[in-house]
Design a protein around this motif. Sequence first.
Motif, PDB file in Angstrom:
ATOM      1  N   LYS A  79      44.014  36.646  36.978  1.00 50.73           N
ATOM      2  CA  LYS A  79      44.903  37.635  37.517  1.00 50.73           C
ATOM      3  C   LYS A  79      46.235  37.829  36.516  1.00 50.73           C
ATOM      4  CE  LYS A  79      42.533  38.116  41.213  1.00 50.73           C
ATOM      5  NZ  LYS A  79      41.679  39.277  41.487  1.00 50.73           N
ATOM      6  N   THR A  80      46.810  38.954  36.652  1.00 50.96           N
ATOM      7  CA  THR A  80      47.889  38.971  35.802  1.00 50.96           C
ATOM      8  C   THR A  80      49.265  38.140  36.534  1.00 50.96           C
ATOM      9  OG1 THR A  80      49.065  40.933  36.692  1.00 50.96           O
ATOM     10  CG2 THR A  80      47.377  40.994  34.877  1.00 50.96           C
ATOM     11  N   PRO A  81      50.110  37.546  35.696  1.00 47.20           N
ATOM     12  CA  PRO A  81      51.264  37.103  36.175  1.00 47.20           C
ATOM     13  C   PRO A  81      51.910  37.895  37.657  1.00 47.20           C
ATOM     14  CG  PRO A  81      51.503  37.087  33.963  1.00 47.20           C
ATOM     15  CD  PRO A  81      50.367  37.844  34.162  1.00 47.20           C
ATOM     16  N   CYS A  82      52.030  39.235  37.384  1.00 46.33           N
ATOM     17  CA  CYS A  82      52.547  39.822  38.430  1.00 46.33           C
ATOM     18  C   CYS A  82      51.613  39.889  39.806  1.00 46.33           C
ATOM     19  CB  CYS A  82      52.739  41.340  38.009  1.00 46.33           C
ATOM     20  SG  CYS A  82      53.907  41.850  37.053  1.00 46.33           S
ATOM     21  N   GLU A  83      50.235  40.116  39.601  1.00 50.54           N
ATOM     22  CA  GLU A  83      49.125  39.971  40.615  1.00 50.54           C
ATOM     23  C   GLU A  83      49.257  38.513  41.197  1.00 50.54           C
ATOM     24  OE1 GLU A  83      45.642  43.000  39.021  1.00 50.54           O
ATOM     25  OE2 GLU A  83      45.741  41.011  38.113  1.00 50.54           O
ATOM     26  N   GLN A  84      49.669  37.346  40.369  1.00 50.65           N
ATOM     27  CA  GLN A  84      49.424  36.078  40.946  1.00 50.65           C
ATOM     28  C   GLN A  84      50.725  36.259  41.693  1.00 50.65           C
ATOM     29  OE1 GLN A  84      49.948  33.575  37.647  1.00 50.65           O
ATOM     30  NE2 GLN A  84      47.705  33.919  36.749  1.00 50.65           N
ATOM     31  N   VAL A  85      51.976  36.603  41.460  1.00 48.30           N
ATOM     32  CA  VAL A  85      52.998  36.513  42.520  1.00 48.30           C
ATOM     33  C   VAL A  85      52.937  37.294  43.520  1.00 48.30           C
ATOM     34  CG1 VAL A  85      55.690  37.195  42.594  1.00 48.30           C
ATOM     35  CG2 VAL A  85      54.612  35.906  40.542  1.00 48.30           C
ATOM     36  N   TRP A  86      52.174  38.627  43.554  1.00 44.27           N
ATOM     37  CA  TRP A  86      52.038  39.217  44.884  1.00 44.27           C
ATOM     38  C   TRP A  86      51.226  38.547  45.577  1.00 44.27           C
ATOM     39  CZ3 TRP A  86      47.865  42.074  46.860  1.00 44.27           C
ATOM     40  CH2 TRP A  86      48.109  42.902  47.818  1.00 44.27           C
ATOM     41  N   LEU A  87      49.833  38.013  45.203  1.00 44.39           N
ATOM     42  CA  LEU A  87      48.856  37.226  45.939  1.00 44.39           C
ATOM     43  C   LEU A  87      49.523  36.343  46.823  1.00 44.39           C
ATOM     44  CD1 LEU A  87      45.756  37.269  43.612  1.00 44.39           C
ATOM     45  CD2 LEU A  87      45.999  38.325  45.815  1.00 44.39           C
ATOM     46  N   LEU A  88      50.652  35.324  46.126  1.00 45.53           N
ATOM     47  CA  LEU A  88      51.149  34.461  46.772  1.00 45.53           C
ATOM     48  C   LEU A  88      52.243  34.870  47.779  1.00 45.53           C
ATOM     49  CD1 LEU A  88      52.036  31.554  43.844  1.00 45.53           C
ATOM     50  CD2 LEU A  88      50.397  31.682  45.712  1.00 45.53           C
ATOM     51  N   ASP A  89      52.578  35.891  47.433  1.00 48.76           N
ATOM     52  CA  ASP A  89      53.656  36.483  48.614  1.00 48.76           C
ATOM     53  C   ASP A  89      52.992  36.980  49.830  1.00 48.76           C
ATOM     54  OD1 ASP A  89      55.826  35.815  46.742  1.00 48.76           O
ATOM     55  OD2 ASP A  89      56.043  37.853  46.115  1.00 48.76           O
ATOM     56  N   TYR A  90      52.001  37.481  49.615  1.00 55.15           N
ATOM     57  CA  TYR A  90      51.271  38.277  50.681  1.00 55.15           C
ATOM     58  C   TYR A  90      50.002  37.711  51.359  1.00 55.15           C
ATOM     59  CZ  TYR A  90      54.568  42.356  49.656  1.00 55.15           C
ATOM     60  OH  TYR A  90      55.467  42.903  49.541  1.00 55.15           O
ATOM     61  N   PHE A  91      49.516  36.787  50.639  1.00 59.45           N
ATOM     62  CA  PHE A  91      48.305  36.151  51.138  1.00 59.45           C
ATOM     63  C   PHE A  91      48.189  34.761  51.278  1.00 59.45           C
ATOM     64  CE2 PHE A  91      46.965  40.442  49.535  1.00 59.45           C
ATOM     65  CZ  PHE A  91      46.188  40.674  50.710  1.00 59.45           C
ATOM     66  N   GLY A  92      49.210  34.254  51.433  1.00 58.88           N
ATOM     67  CA  GLY A  92      49.182  32.749  51.615  1.00 58.88           C
ATOM     68  C   GLY A  92      50.162  32.016  51.017  1.00 58.88           C
ATOM     69  N   ASP A  93      50.320  30.524  51.427  1.00 63.98           N
ATOM     70  CA  ASP A  93      51.097  29.894  50.755  1.00 63.98           C
ATOM     71  C   ASP A  93      50.743  29.217  49.450  1.00 63.98           C
ATOM     72  OD1 ASP A  93      49.822  26.803  51.037  1.00 63.98           O
ATOM     73  OD2 ASP A  93      49.497  27.801  52.869  1.00 63.98           O
ATOM     74  N   LYS A  94      51.611  28.957  48.690  1.00 62.69           N
ATOM     75  CA  LYS A  94      51.383  28.562  47.079  1.00 62.69           C
ATOM     76  C   LYS A  94      50.377  27.306  47.010  1.00 62.69           C
ATOM     77  CE  LYS A  94      54.068  26.782  43.134  1.00 62.69           C
ATOM     78  NZ  LYS A  94      55.278  26.674  42.604  1.00 62.69           N
TER      79      LYS A  94
END
Length: 610
Positions: free
Chosen positions: A503-518
Amino acid sequence: MTYLTILSALTLGFAVGANATAQDTVRLVFQPASVQMQAEGLSGNTITSGCVRAPAADAQWCVDLSDVAAARAASFTGNHTATNAPSFQVQVLPAQGYQAEAIASLFNQDGRFGLVEVDEQTSVAPVEPPMVISDETDDNTEDSTDEDSTDNSTDVNDPNYTRYQKWYYFADHKTSASGADISGLWALIGLDKIKTQSAPLDVLVLDSEFETNTDVTYYDGRSFSTTALLTGGPFQRPNDDYSVRPEVDEVCDSHGLQVASVIGGTIDNNYGQAGVTNNVRLHALRVMTCGVGFMSDTANALRWLVGKPFTDSNLVTPYSGKPGIINMSLSAGYNECPNFMQDAINDVLAAGYTVVVAAGNQSSDSQLRTPGNCDGVITVGAIDRSGYLPPFTNRGANVDVMAQGVYMPVPTEDSHSTALASGTSFASPLVAGILAAVKRDTGADDDVLKLAVRITANPTQDPQCDAADVCGAGMVDAKNIQQFATDAVSGRLHTIEHALGNKTPCEQVWLLDYFGDKARLCSLYNVVFMRGYIEEGTTYQLVSIPMGANWQDVTPTVEGQFTQAEVKLSSLTPDTRQYGVQLCEAGVCGDVQLINAEQATEANRPAVCE
């Protein structure tokens, strides 16, 4: 007005003497029986010259087996170079009212003559009567499309490419019901590399008449056909001249030429049609005359490729090429592959060749035709341009893959006309050409090519193929074979990477924000087996050993078994363990194949997980 001649594939052009087995004679193959065969009760303890009698004492057959006896003696001493004697010997005997199978059985029952098998006649069986259509109308061809008549753009300038190839088997399977995606293969490799010869791969075409035509260039060739040219005349002898014999030139078709053209017809020469690849050396190996031959002639051609002696091998200049792709668009009726033919196939497989064969055109079970029923070959059945089984094609449990084999544009001896040929004879070289291009570009070996053909195939349109043991894996896919082979050779057939790694860095941040804990997402790994392909009935067993250990010395730990080809796991430690996968079928798991886990290490951990 120009005319296109529609020829039936595998059409028999019988010469006066093409019925090479006179009805009052039979041909038998004598060879030493293997240890396994002897254990199964077959003869082979001795190889001797002598005679056998019919039970009714109304016939007797005598043979001189001095050549094969010498070969057997050499095998016992371990000095295989001590003799140039062949490993099998063909004997032509009077039938005396008996069938060849019955006579062979008498020799086998005697026990002094080794293993005796019938030398069946090979042929290219007819499909349909020839018919002629105008080049200006296509009313008699099937499945004409809007693109076929209105889109004049082409990737290459061969006149028949757009009309008969581009929108059919050159297209992908989503565009065409018979699409093998050869255009996609060209795009991956690069058309310039496809058209230009640079360290070309050797392709061996075992066939009948190799006529000359502007569109096909033969690099080299030999003749192995022993078919008599005239009724009652002598059998031919092997030699270096593979050209069409003048005695049959006026009555035979151009089968060898046409088969070779599907593989390597000149691309982008503003003439005829396009082959799959030109980065090959086409070797014309004539094993039939007028579409008729003997299975022993085909076996001798294979033996020649690996430098093994055969009867009259001294008359043929040795092969100087390298292992490549072999195509055999021919067949003979055997309930099972004869030992002498299987031995020859085993020899070329061991030497590094890949063998592609036609399933046959008898509208029956392909398991009753040799070499399609031999072990280790890739057997190809035919589909039409609508993706359905044409009436002529054989089908069965030994078929590996299907390819278009109806209305294939091929050259003729007359350089001003084109044939539209149908038959498994033309489905087979289509697959052979694809594998030649892939092998030349990737260096993939026979095991990888076979796996790629099987696992990347697409479903056909015909519901008959939904049943098991009918159409093999389905419809061949050239582009995905290339991609699969590339990954296999580069060690990326199976991979493990961080779940967020692609995933791109932006996609990574978005996934962490919306689909679960880090912690949860950053501990997941994406595991892909076999590039995401999976076969019905196959499971993947993930195994591991400590980093630095040897797979041969340690019993692997089983991490899990999966029916999916892509899974996400959190319990992996790629920095401390090596991972592998076993393909399991019916409870039996194969050898461990290594998994590339470079992208799953801490060094490649996504920045968002730091």
